[in-house]
Design a protein around this motif. Structure first.
Motif, PDB file in Angstrom:
ATOM      1  N   CYS A 141       0.830  -1.213   0.000  1.00 47.09           N
ATOM      2  CA  CYS A 141       0.000   0.000   0.000  1.00 47.09           C
ATOM      3  C   CYS A 141       0.863   1.260   0.000  1.00 47.09           C
ATOM      4  CB  CYS A 141      -0.937  -0.003   1.209  1.00 47.09           C
ATOM      5  SG  CYS A 141      -2.222  -1.264   1.099  1.00 47.09           S
ATOM      6  N   ILE A 142       1.905   1.263   0.801  1.00 50.43           N
ATOM      7  CA  ILE A 142       2.808   2.418   0.853  1.00 50.43           C
ATOM      8  C   ILE A 142       3.558   2.560  -0.469  1.00 50.43           C
ATOM      9  CG2 ILE A 142       4.888   3.329   1.974  1.00 50.43           C
ATOM     10  CD1 ILE A 142       3.765   1.981   4.578  1.00 50.43           C
ATOM     11  N   THR A 143       4.006   1.441  -0.998  1.00 51.42           N
ATOM     12  CA  THR A 143       4.760   1.447  -2.246  1.00 51.42           C
ATOM     13  C   THR A 143       3.902   1.907  -3.422  1.00 51.42           C
ATOM     14  OG1 THR A 143       6.124  -0.350  -1.385  1.00 51.42           O
ATOM     15  CG2 THR A 143       6.196   0.013  -3.758  1.00 51.42           C
ATOM     16  N   THR A 144       2.610   1.644  -3.370  1.00 52.96           N
ATOM     17  CA  THR A 144       1.710   2.028  -4.459  1.00 52.96           C
ATOM     18  C   THR A 144       1.683   3.532  -4.683  1.00 52.96           C
ATOM     19  OG1 THR A 144       0.353   0.075  -4.120  1.00 52.96           O
ATOM     20  CG2 THR A 144      -0.691   1.920  -5.240  1.00 52.96           C
ATOM     21  N   VAL A 145       1.707   4.292  -3.631  1.00 53.07           N
ATOM     22  CA  VAL A 145       1.708   5.757  -3.761  1.00 53.07           C
ATOM     23  C   VAL A 145       2.957   6.210  -4.512  1.00 53.07           C
ATOM     24  CG1 VAL A 145       1.762   7.944  -2.501  1.00 53.07           C
ATOM     25  CG2 VAL A 145       0.306   6.069  -1.696  1.00 53.07           C
ATOM     26  N   TYR A 146       4.113   5.695  -4.091  1.00 53.85           N
ATOM     27  CA  TYR A 146       5.355   6.017  -4.787  1.00 53.85           C
ATOM     28  C   TYR A 146       5.279   5.576  -6.251  1.00 53.85           C
ATOM     29  CZ  TYR A 146       9.995   5.273  -6.651  1.00 53.85           C
ATOM     30  OH  TYR A 146      11.072   5.254  -7.493  1.00 53.85           O
ATOM     31  N   SER A 147       4.800   4.377  -6.488  1.00 51.95           N
ATOM     32  CA  SER A 147       4.752   3.812  -7.832  1.00 51.95           C
ATOM     33  C   SER A 147       3.890   4.644  -8.781  1.00 51.95           C
ATOM     34  CB  SER A 147       4.218   2.378  -7.760  1.00 51.95           C
ATOM     35  OG  SER A 147       4.130   1.812  -9.024  1.00 51.95           O
ATOM     36  N   PHE A 148       2.721   5.088  -8.310  1.00 51.81           N
ATOM     37  CA  PHE A 148       1.856   5.898  -9.157  1.00 51.81           C
ATOM     38  C   PHE A 148       2.536   7.203  -9.551  1.00 51.81           C
ATOM     39  CE2 PHE A 148      -1.145   9.404  -9.609  1.00 51.81           C
ATOM     40  CZ  PHE A 148      -1.797   8.991 -10.748  1.00 51.81           C
ATOM     41  N   LEU A 149       3.139   7.859  -8.585  1.00 57.05           N
ATOM     42  CA  LEU A 149       3.817   9.123  -8.880  1.00 57.05           C
ATOM     43  C   LEU A 149       4.970   8.924  -9.859  1.00 57.05           C
ATOM     44  CD1 LEU A 149       3.776  10.656  -5.291  1.00 57.05           C
ATOM     45  CD2 LEU A 149       2.307  11.272  -7.241  1.00 57.05           C
ATOM     46  N   ALA A 150       5.714   7.837  -9.712  1.00 56.83           N
ATOM     47  CA  ALA A 150       6.817   7.551 -10.632  1.00 56.83           C
ATOM     48  C   ALA A 150       6.301   7.262 -12.039  1.00 56.83           C
ATOM     49  CB  ALA A 150       7.648   6.377 -10.120  1.00 56.83           C
ATOM     50  N   ALA A 151       5.213   6.515 -12.160  1.00 58.70           N
ATOM     51  CA  ALA A 151       4.654   6.202 -13.482  1.00 58.70           C
ATOM     52  C   ALA A 151       4.119   7.456 -14.166  1.00 58.70           C
ATOM     53  CB  ALA A 151       3.550   5.157 -13.360  1.00 58.70           C
ATOM     54  N   LYS A 152       3.383   8.234 -13.431  1.00 61.17           N
ATOM     55  CA  LYS A 152       2.754   9.424 -14.015  1.00 61.17           C
ATOM     56  C   LYS A 152       3.767  10.495 -14.418  1.00 61.17           C
ATOM     57  CE  LYS A 152      -0.864  12.818 -13.116  1.00 61.17           C
ATOM     58  NZ  LYS A 152      -1.645  12.669 -14.313  1.00 61.17           N
ATOM     59  N   TYR A 153       4.764  10.703 -13.585  1.00 57.38           N
ATOM     60  CA  TYR A 153       5.681  11.815 -13.829  1.00 57.38           C
ATOM     61  C   TYR A 153       7.051  11.411 -14.370  1.00 57.38           C
ATOM     62  CZ  TYR A 153       2.135  14.446 -11.392  1.00 57.38           C
ATOM     63  OH  TYR A 153       0.941  15.017 -11.026  1.00 57.38           O
ATOM     64  N   PHE A 154       7.297  10.107 -14.533  1.00 50.21           N
ATOM     65  CA  PHE A 154       8.607   9.679 -15.036  1.00 50.21           C
ATOM     66  C   PHE A 154       8.477   8.641 -16.148  1.00 50.21           C
ATOM     67  CE2 PHE A 154      12.378   6.807 -14.564  1.00 50.21           C
ATOM     68  CZ  PHE A 154      13.302   7.668 -15.112  1.00 50.21           C
ATOM     69  N   THR A 155       7.986   7.468 -15.836  1.00 50.52           N
ATOM     70  CA  THR A 155       7.985   6.368 -16.800  1.00 50.52           C
ATOM     71  C   THR A 155       7.132   6.652 -18.024  1.00 50.52           C
ATOM     72  OG1 THR A 155       8.267   4.846 -14.947  1.00 50.52           O
ATOM     73  CG2 THR A 155       7.630   3.887 -17.049  1.00 50.52           C
ATOM     74  N   PHE A 156       5.896   7.061 -17.821  1.00 52.11           N
ATOM     75  CA  PHE A 156       4.953   7.264 -18.930  1.00 52.11           C
ATOM     76  C   PHE A 156       4.497   8.718 -19.002  1.00 52.11           C
ATOM     77  CE2 PHE A 156       4.423   2.928 -17.261  1.00 52.11           C
ATOM     78  CZ  PHE A 156       4.729   2.198 -18.385  1.00 52.11           C
ATOM     79  N   ARG A 157       5.375   9.654 -18.683  1.00 51.96           N
ATOM     80  CA  ARG A 157       4.976  11.050 -18.509  1.00 51.96           C
ATOM     81  C   ARG A 157       4.417  11.721 -19.747  1.00 51.96           C
ATOM     82  NH1 ARG A 157      10.839  13.033 -17.310  1.00 51.96           N
ATOM     83  NH2 ARG A 157      11.700  12.847 -19.379  1.00 51.96           N
ATOM     84  N   HIS A 158       4.706  11.226 -20.918  1.00 52.00           N
ATOM     85  CA  HIS A 158       4.192  11.862 -22.144  1.00 52.00           C
ATOM     86  C   HIS A 158       2.972  11.150 -22.714  1.00 52.00           C
ATOM     87  CE1 HIS A 158       7.644  14.472 -22.195  1.00 52.00           C
ATOM     88  NE2 HIS A 158       8.444  13.446 -22.136  1.00 52.00           N
ATOM     89  N   ALA A 159       2.377  10.255 -21.928  1.00 55.77           N
ATOM     90  CA  ALA A 159       1.212   9.518 -22.426  1.00 55.77           C
ATOM     91  C   ALA A 159      -0.007  10.438 -22.476  1.00 55.77           C
ATOM     92  CB  ALA A 159       0.914   8.324 -21.522  1.00 55.77           C
ATOM     93  N   ALA A 160      -0.644  10.459 -23.625  1.00 53.78           N
ATOM     94  CA  ALA A 160      -1.871  11.240 -23.775  1.00 53.78           C
ATOM     95  C   ALA A 160      -3.024  10.465 -23.169  1.00 53.78           C
ATOM     96  CB  ALA A 160      -2.145  11.497 -25.261  1.00 53.78           C
ATOM     97  N   ALA A 161      -3.946  11.167 -22.562  1.00 48.51           N
ATOM     98  CA  ALA A 161      -5.123  10.505 -21.977  1.00 48.51           C
ATOM     99  C   ALA A 161      -6.025  10.010 -23.092  1.00 48.51           C
ATOM    100  CB  ALA A 161      -5.863  11.497 -21.081  1.00 48.51           C
ATOM    101  N   GLU A 162      -6.646   8.872 -22.853  1.00 48.39           N
ATOM    102  CA  GLU A 162      -7.578   8.303 -23.837  1.00 48.39           C
ATOM    103  C   GLU A 162      -8.975   8.713 -23.527  1.00 48.39           C
ATOM    104  OE1 GLU A 162      -7.692   4.119 -25.043  1.00 48.39           O
ATOM    105  OE2 GLU A 162      -5.537   4.221 -24.954  1.00 48.39           O
TER     106      GLU A 162
END
Length: 162
Positions: A141-162
């Protein structure tokens, strides 16, 4: 229809008010994919910890791993590749970043997640004396918060919303 399209259709069946008025569709898909991956990981962790490792120390010759850490390390590759596939094909499918770059970024963000998860697991099991499986759930649960922020702002940061 391919598997990712089918998964998206199933997830989108549950995207209705009040959820749709609070969360963007992409965030909702990410949350569902992440939640499914976490639940799957918990199941794998439970089976590995209780039946494969049998709650015993794992002696690798150079190092001896506690059973809760060994179970976490054995569960990791399964949830890593499933999580990347779900993120790439379901939650952030319109990202222009090449697959290889995304995989590298995902690996870096997951490395951070592993550190967070490891520290939380050690704390909950060894300091708080909570059983291993509930400790893994809390750590997730704690790791999920970190993971979401990393995905949104680093890994997939240029993904356009569908």
């Amino acid at each position: 229809m391919n598997l990712s399209s089918w998964i998206i259709r199933v997830i989108d069946l549950f995207y209705f008010p009040p959820v749709s008025s609070i969360l963007p569709r992409q965030v909702f898909r990410y949350a569902v994919c992440g939640g499914a991956n976490v639940l799957f990981g918990w199941g794998c962790y439970f089976l590995i910890y209780n039946y494969l490792i049998d709650k015993q120390l794992l002696d690798l010759g150079l190092v001896v791993l506690s059973p809760h850490v060994a179970a976490m390390l054995l569960t990791f590759p399964i949830t890593f590749f499933l999580g990347f596939w779900l993120n790439r094909q379901v939650a952030f499918r319109r990202s222009p970043v090449p697959h290889g770059v995304q995989l590298l970024r995902y690996a870096l963000s997951v490395a951070g997640s592993v550190v967070v998860n490891y520290l939380c697991l050690k704390f909950f099991v060894e300091v708080c004396a909570i059983w291993a499986t509930p400790s893994q759930m809390l750590a997730s649960c704690i790791t999920t918060v970190y993971s979401f922020l990393a995905a949104k702002y680093f890994t997939f940061r240029h993904a356009a919303a569908e």
